[in-house]
Write a protein that holds these residues in place. Structure first.
Motif, PDB file in Angstrom:
ATOM      1  N   UNK A 274       0.816  -1.216   0.000  1.00  0.00           N
ATOM      2  CA  UNK A 274       0.000   0.000   0.000  1.00  0.00           C
ATOM      3  C   UNK A 274       0.852   1.271   0.000  1.00  0.00           C
ATOM      4  N   UNK A 275       2.151   1.155   0.347  1.00  0.00           N
ATOM      5  CA  UNK A 275       3.023   2.328   0.311  1.00  0.00           C
ATOM      6  C   UNK A 275       3.161   2.841  -1.125  1.00  0.00           C
ATOM      7  N   UNK A 276       3.268   1.905  -2.066  1.00  0.00           N
ATOM      8  CA  UNK A 276       3.361   2.301  -3.474  1.00  0.00           C
ATOM      9  C   UNK A 276       2.074   2.987  -3.925  1.00  0.00           C
ATOM     10  N   UNK A 277       0.954   2.492  -3.432  1.00  0.00           N
ATOM     11  CA  UNK A 277      -0.331   3.103  -3.790  1.00  0.00           C
ATOM     12  C   UNK A 277      -0.433   4.516  -3.224  1.00  0.00           C
ATOM     13  N   UNK A 278       0.033   4.684  -1.976  1.00  0.00           N
ATOM     14  CA  UNK A 278       0.008   6.011  -1.358  1.00  0.00           C
ATOM     15  C   UNK A 278       0.920   6.970  -2.122  1.00  0.00           C
ATOM     16  N   UNK A 279       2.094   6.470  -2.547  1.00  0.00           N
ATOM     17  CA  UNK A 279       3.025   7.305  -3.318  1.00  0.00           C
ATOM     18  C   UNK A 279       2.392   7.737  -4.635  1.00  0.00           C
ATOM     19  N   UNK A 280       1.688   6.804  -5.302  1.00  0.00           N
ATOM     20  CA  UNK A 280       1.014   7.158  -6.550  1.00  0.00           C
ATOM     21  C   UNK A 280      -0.033   8.239  -6.317  1.00  0.00           C
ATOM     22  N   UNK A 281      -0.808   8.082  -5.260  1.00  0.00           N
ATOM     23  CA  UNK A 281      -1.853   9.069  -4.980  1.00  0.00           C
ATOM     24  C   UNK A 281      -1.236  10.436  -4.697  1.00  0.00           C
ATOM     25  N   UNK A 282      -0.077  10.443  -3.991  1.00  0.00           N
ATOM     26  CA  UNK A 282       0.587  11.712  -3.702  1.00  0.00           C
ATOM     27  C   UNK A 282       1.097  12.399  -4.958  1.00  0.00           C
ATOM     28  N   UNK A 283       1.760  11.611  -5.839  1.00  0.00           N
ATOM     29  CA  UNK A 283       2.274  12.183  -7.088  1.00  0.00           C
ATOM     30  C   UNK A 283       1.128  12.632  -7.985  1.00  0.00           C
ATOM     31  N   UNK A 284       0.043  11.840  -8.005  1.00  0.00           N
ATOM     32  CA  UNK A 284      -1.126  12.203  -8.813  1.00  0.00           C
ATOM     33  C   UNK A 284      -1.741  13.507  -8.326  1.00  0.00           C
ATOM     34  N   UNK A 285      -1.775  13.687  -6.988  1.00  0.00           N
ATOM     35  CA  UNK A 285      -2.329  14.921  -6.422  1.00  0.00           C
ATOM     36  C   UNK A 285      -1.494  16.133  -6.826  1.00  0.00           C
ATOM     37  N   UNK A 286      -0.154  15.986  -6.778  1.00  0.00           N
ATOM     38  CA  UNK A 286       0.724  17.092  -7.174  1.00  0.00           C
ATOM     39  C   UNK A 286       0.541  17.423  -8.661  1.00  0.00           C
ATOM     40  N   UNK A 287       0.466  16.394  -9.493  1.00  0.00           N
ATOM     41  CA  UNK A 287       0.266  16.616 -10.929  1.00  0.00           C
ATOM     42  C   UNK A 287      -1.101  17.253 -11.193  1.00  0.00           C
ATOM     43  N   UNK A 288      -2.090  16.845 -10.418  1.00  0.00           N
ATOM     44  CA  UNK A 288      -3.436  17.414 -10.562  1.00  0.00           C
ATOM     45  C   UNK A 288      -3.413  18.912 -10.268  1.00  0.00           C
ATOM     46  N   UNK A 289      -2.768  19.285  -9.162  1.00  0.00           N
ATOM     47  CA  UNK A 289      -2.693  20.697  -8.786  1.00  0.00           C
ATOM     48  C   UNK A 289      -1.945  21.501  -9.830  1.00  0.00           C
ATOM     49  N   UNK A 290      -0.807  20.956 -10.316  1.00  0.00           N
ATOM     50  CA  UNK A 290      -0.012  21.659 -11.328  1.00  0.00           C
ATOM     51  C   UNK A 290      -0.828  21.853 -12.610  1.00  0.00           C
ATOM     52  N   UNK A 291      -1.482  20.777 -13.075  1.00  0.00           N
ATOM     53  CA  UNK A 291      -2.268  20.868 -14.307  1.00  0.00           C
ATOM     54  C   UNK A 291      -3.430  21.852 -14.142  1.00  0.00           C
ATOM     55  N   UNK A 292      -4.046  21.863 -12.956  1.00  0.00           N
ATOM     56  CA  UNK A 292      -5.165  22.775 -12.710  1.00  0.00           C
ATOM     57  C   UNK A 292      -4.713  24.232 -12.746  1.00  0.00           C
ATOM     58  N   UNK A 293      -3.570  24.498 -12.130  1.00  0.00           N
ATOM     59  CA  UNK A 293      -3.067  25.878 -12.106  1.00  0.00           C
ATOM     60  C   UNK A 293      -2.647  26.340 -13.506  1.00  0.00           C
ATOM     61  N   UNK A 294      -2.188  25.389 -14.338  1.00  0.00           N
ATOM     62  CA  UNK A 294      -1.787  25.728 -15.704  1.00  0.00           C
ATOM     63  C   UNK A 294      -2.985  25.818 -16.637  1.00  0.00           C
TER      64      UNK A 294
END
Length: 368
Positions: A274-294
């Protein structure tokens, strides 16, 4: 290879063929009297013989029953018609077959060898016809793609777009071959893009490598058009670069079975916890925020879809018996994936900032 033979008016007629090349020929008393190329199970040969005049031999192969129906016409009149089993004897074995024929009849024992050869050659004929059919399908899909994109854009732009798609799919095929996986070629599908067909990867790294090499080759093609645009200020080259970047970026969306979806799944399921899953969710959240701001709302939508897709197939992916990535492979793949995505985005933005007519389409798609 001898296919079948028969006798008429004291003459021996032998029909032979080479399935790989489609060549057929008829020998009469050992002398070749007709030769043609044919890939169909139905064929006809016309020729003249000194004492018979115009002669016509027609036949139809039935590979399922290993038999042939043949007819013989002399002077426009049918004089012979029968059904026989396919003999399928190589020509260089003809003398041996003739010499042993009397012994076989005298012993009244059936020879199993021709039946055995029949099955192999029948499979070869069927396989060759299927291969030919596949090639025809590929050409037909290519022609359909050019026609469709020509109607949507222009012929020149359609050809350039096809080149971009082919180069992308070639990257996948090249990666498959480097991994030692058999390939079956590529298919261009109108409105969809392309598809490289081969065996399934045997490890997560092979899956990542094969998936990423398509966009990498696409990046090379995009850079070529982009550099040409910078040097010549060619409107055509700039539009091709922008469109190529958008298509390859779309392929990197983290939704299976797109290239990006295959990469992300390999990354997550390599962690096997589940650590890998949590890492994916964290990276996805950062990418989501970046894409939204752009303002790239198109990407944010598919980020969410990709996360939902991963969560839905979490247990299935863990159960797959395939060699996972090690820690180095996971981090290398993450940075490789993000770097390629960033380069495609960068080229789209830079071309749009030049106010190149038509380049705003890619930006509107990303902002939709």
């Amino acid at each position: 290879m001898q296919v079948f033979s028969f006798a008429y008016a004291g003459r021996e007629f032998v029909v032979a063929a080479t399935p790989a090349t489609g060549e057929e020929w008829v020998n009469v008393d050992g002398e070749r009297v007709s030769h043609l190329r044919n890939f169909n199970p139905i064929s006809e040969h016309r020729f003249d013989l000194p004492d018979l005049g115009e002669v016509r031999v027609g036949f139809q192969l039935n590979l399922a029953t290993a038999s042939v129906i043949y007819q013989l016409w002399v002077g426009g009149t049918q004089v012979l018609g029968a059904q026989a089993r396919l003999q399928l004897v190589r020509e260089d074995e003809g003398a041996v077959a003739t010499e042993t024929a009397d012994e076989t009849v005298a012993a009244a024992a059936p020879a199993p060898a021709p039946v055995k050869n029949t099955s192999w050659v029948s499979l070869a004929l069927v396989g060759f016809k299927l291969l030919k059919t596949v090639q025809v399908i590929k050409v037909a899909l290519l022609a359909a793609s050019v026609a469709v994109y020509s109607v949507m854009f222009t012929l020149e732009f359609a050809i350039a777009l096809i080149a971009v798609l082919v180069f992308h799919e070639y990257g996948h095929l090249r990666a498959m071959k480097k991994c030692g996986l058999p390939t079956k070629g590529m298919y261009l599908i109108p409105f969809v893009g392309g598809l490289a067909v081969g065996d399934m990867p045997k490890s997560r790294w092979q899956d990542v490598y094969i998936s990423m090499m398509g966009p990498v080759f696409g990046l090379v093609m995009t850079l070529v058009f982009y550099i040409f645009y910078l040097v010549t200020e060619s409107h055509f080259a700039g539009l091709v670069a922008s469109t190529s970047a958008l298509l390859n970026l779309f392929n990197l969306i983290p939704v299976y079975p797109l290239d990006g979806g295959r990469v992300v799944k390999s990354l997550v399921f390599s962690g096997r916890n589940y650590l890998a899953l949590v890492a994916l969710l964290g990276i996805s959240a950062l990418c989501f925020v970046f894409a939204w701001k752009m303002g790239f709302y198109f990407i944010t939508f598919f980020i969410v879809i990709g996360v939902v897709d991963i969560l839905a197939g979490w247990r299935v992916g863990l159960a797959e018996d395939i060699t996972p990535l090690n820690r180095y492979g996971i981090w290398f793949s993450v940075f490789w994936y993000l770097a390629i995505v960033a380069m495609f985005l960068g080229m789209i933005v830079l071309i749009a900032q030049d106010a190149l007519p038509g380049s705003e389409i890619a930006m509107k798609v990303l902002a939709s």
